[in-house]
Scaffold this motif. Structure first.
Motif, PDB file in Angstrom:
ATOM      1  N   UNK A 212      41.531  35.433  36.364  1.00 27.75           N
ATOM      2  CA  UNK A 212      41.815  36.798  36.795  1.00 27.75           C
ATOM      3  C   UNK A 212      43.280  37.187  36.632  1.00 27.75           C
ATOM      4  N   UNK A 213      44.131  36.248  36.301  1.00 25.11           N
ATOM      5  CA  UNK A 213      45.500  36.626  35.950  1.00 25.11           C
ATOM      6  C   UNK A 213      45.506  37.405  34.633  1.00 25.11           C
ATOM      7  N   UNK A 214      44.458  37.170  33.807  1.00 25.70           N
ATOM      8  CA  UNK A 214      44.316  37.919  32.564  1.00 25.70           C
ATOM      9  C   UNK A 214      43.332  39.076  32.715  1.00 25.70           C
ATOM     10  N   UNK A 215      42.225  38.828  33.439  1.00 22.88           N
ATOM     11  CA  UNK A 215      41.194  39.865  33.554  1.00 22.88           C
ATOM     12  C   UNK A 215      41.595  40.999  34.491  1.00 22.88           C
ATOM     13  N   UNK A 216      42.269  40.637  35.569  1.00 24.45           N
ATOM     14  CA  UNK A 216      42.716  41.612  36.570  1.00 24.45           C
ATOM     15  C   UNK A 216      41.556  42.439  37.133  1.00 24.45           C
ATOM     16  N   UNK A 217      40.457  41.750  37.424  1.00 22.41           N
ATOM     17  CA  UNK A 217      39.322  42.386  38.092  1.00 22.41           C
ATOM     18  C   UNK A 217      39.755  42.778  39.500  1.00 22.41           C
ATOM     19  N   UNK A 218      39.365  43.969  39.936  1.00 24.34           N
ATOM     20  CA  UNK A 218      39.905  44.531  41.176  1.00 24.34           C
ATOM     21  C   UNK A 218      39.572  43.718  42.412  1.00 24.34           C
ATOM     22  N   UNK A 219      38.401  43.093  42.449  1.00 21.67           N
ATOM     23  CA  UNK A 219      38.028  42.339  43.646  1.00 21.67           C
ATOM     24  C   UNK A 219      37.340  41.036  43.245  1.00 21.67           C
ATOM     25  N   UNK A 220      37.904  39.921  43.644  1.00 18.67           N
ATOM     26  CA  UNK A 220      37.309  38.600  43.468  1.00 18.67           C
ATOM     27  C   UNK A 220      37.004  38.040  44.849  1.00 18.67           C
ATOM     28  N   UNK A 221      35.787  37.588  45.040  1.00 23.65           N
ATOM     29  CA  UNK A 221      35.365  37.076  46.341  1.00 23.65           C
ATOM     30  C   UNK A 221      34.898  35.636  46.161  1.00 23.65           C
ATOM     31  N   UNK A 222      35.569  34.714  46.818  1.00 27.21           N
ATOM     32  CA  UNK A 222      35.204  33.307  46.740  1.00 27.21           C
ATOM     33  C   UNK A 222      34.485  32.868  48.005  1.00 27.21           C
ATOM     34  N   UNK A 223      33.325  32.262  47.845  1.00 30.18           N
ATOM     35  CA  UNK A 223      32.530  31.818  48.981  1.00 30.18           C
ATOM     36  C   UNK A 223      32.620  30.302  49.097  1.00 30.18           C
TER      37      UNK A 223
END
Length: 382
Positions: free
Chosen positions: A107-118
């Protein structure tokens, strides 16, 4: 009309045995198609060729192998990077360490607005290098979920990027109505598992791995088996400990009294085969199998560990010291000494607790709000 939120739910490994109780599946059931466009993906494994795909659902099976998933996972990163760029996700929902760690980098490259880790349990970030990476890579786009308050406490205590502001508990729940609709009757379940028609069967469900504590359960049963000749023990699950457990059963002279039932698809179907439900785990994120025992209206006993303690206390169950055969033996003895009427009442109390505290709709609502919401989280909720 508002645009649908495009979501990737990524899990590490496909497991056909637990489709109805799988946490990811429970989340998907709560995401209405008019608000969410979801791709459900797995890094490893795939269903059998003759398996029926769920209607109206996009699934992706990357089928990475063990070599792909080790080391720097460059092949995995490259493929996921291209896949996500092509799909254009708004949110990614990631289960367990491997998936979360991959996207901490990606996500440092994708820059998706919300990443949720479970996080489903403890120990994933015990290694210094993993904590160092988390501290370096977690940013404002990340939110984290622990499957119990105890898991959240573990994450926050690491002081490596997990904070009360970005980490919350969404306690695992069970689709009780679905589970009950799948449950076989007592006679049907015992016949299907090849269990004897004995007055009392102590049951357990879980992978046969050391951390699940089944060795201690067999040893405790051996200690009281002569005092309760009418009782049997049955364990549903498969794994690398099977041969060791079978050897222990033979060494204890308990053939015909202890039954290793192997892996069973949707094991919760068979819970009514039991009269008492035991969970001897040394460590758990929450202990979904314990909820399945409650759904069968069974008296429950389990290890006194942080994730399971509030469940057992709330359900009126019995607790024993994890890994302590003497303590487990004492609680097994007390359960077997109860009358049938007492066990029925204890099972009903556990079922009422399950209905009250582990409602699936509340669980699904919390995930919907987390996927859709932009506000900062301000603390844990159970």
């Amino acid at each position: 009309m508002a645009r649908k939120l495009k979501v990737l739910q990524l899990q590490t490994r496909y497991n056909a045995a637990d489709t109805n109780s799988d946490l990811g599946e429970q989340i998907l059931q709560g995401l209405p198609a008019d608000r969410f466009e979801v791709i459900n993906a797995y890094l490893e494994g795939r269903p059998a060729d003759d398996a029926i795909a769920p209607a109206g659902r996009r699934q992706v099976f990357f089928e990475f192998n063990e070599k792909d998933m080790s080391g720097l996972r460059l092949k995995v990163r490259a493929r996921l990077l291209a896949f996500c760029r092509e799909e254009g996700f708004d949110v990614v929902l990631l289960h367990r360490f491997k998936a979360v760690n991959l996207f901490m980098h990606l996500n440092k490259k994708l820059r998706i607005a919300r990443c949720i880790g479970v996080s489903h349990g403890f120990g994933e970030y015990d290694r210094f290098y993993r904590r160092w990476q988390a501290k370096r890579l977690i940013d404002e786009r990340w939110r984290f979920v622990g499957v119990s308050p105890a898991v959240v406490d573990y994450l926050v205590s690491l002081r490596c990027g997990f904070t009360p502001a970005n980490t919350l508990a969404i306690t695992n729940a069970l689709d009780i109505d679905l589970a009950e609709s799948l449950q076989l009757s007592r006679a049907e379940a015992r016949q299907a598992l090849g269990l004897p028609v004995t007055p009392v069967i102590i049951g357990a469900i879980g992978r046969l791995v050391p951390i699940k504590g089944h060795t201690h359960l067999v040893r405790a049963f051996a200690a009281i088996s002569q005092d309760f000749p009418h009782a049997s023990l049955a364990i549903i699950g498969g794994g690398r400990e099977h041969e060791n457990l079978a050897a222990l059963v033979a060494e204890s002279g308990l053939q015909g009294r202890v039954h290793l039932c192997g892996t069973q698809p949707d094991a919760m179907r068979y819970v009514r085969a039991f009269d008492i439900f035991a969970m001897p785990s040394l460590q758990e994120g929450l202990g979904l199998a314990l909820l399945e025992g409650m759904c069968g209206r069974l008296p429950v006993l389990g290890s006194d560990i942080p994730a399971m303690r509030p469940l057992l206390l709330g359900a009126g169950g019995r607790l024993f010291t994890p890994g302590d055969v003497a303590s487990l033996t004492q609680q097994l003895r007390a359960s077997l000494a109860d009358s049938e009427a007492e066990r029925i009442e204890q099972g009903e109390r556990a079922y009422r607790y399950l209905r009250r505290e582990h409602d699936i709709e509340d669980f699904r609502r919390k995930y919907r709000e987390l996927l859709e919401g932009d506000q900062l989280l301000t603390g844990s909720s159970s």
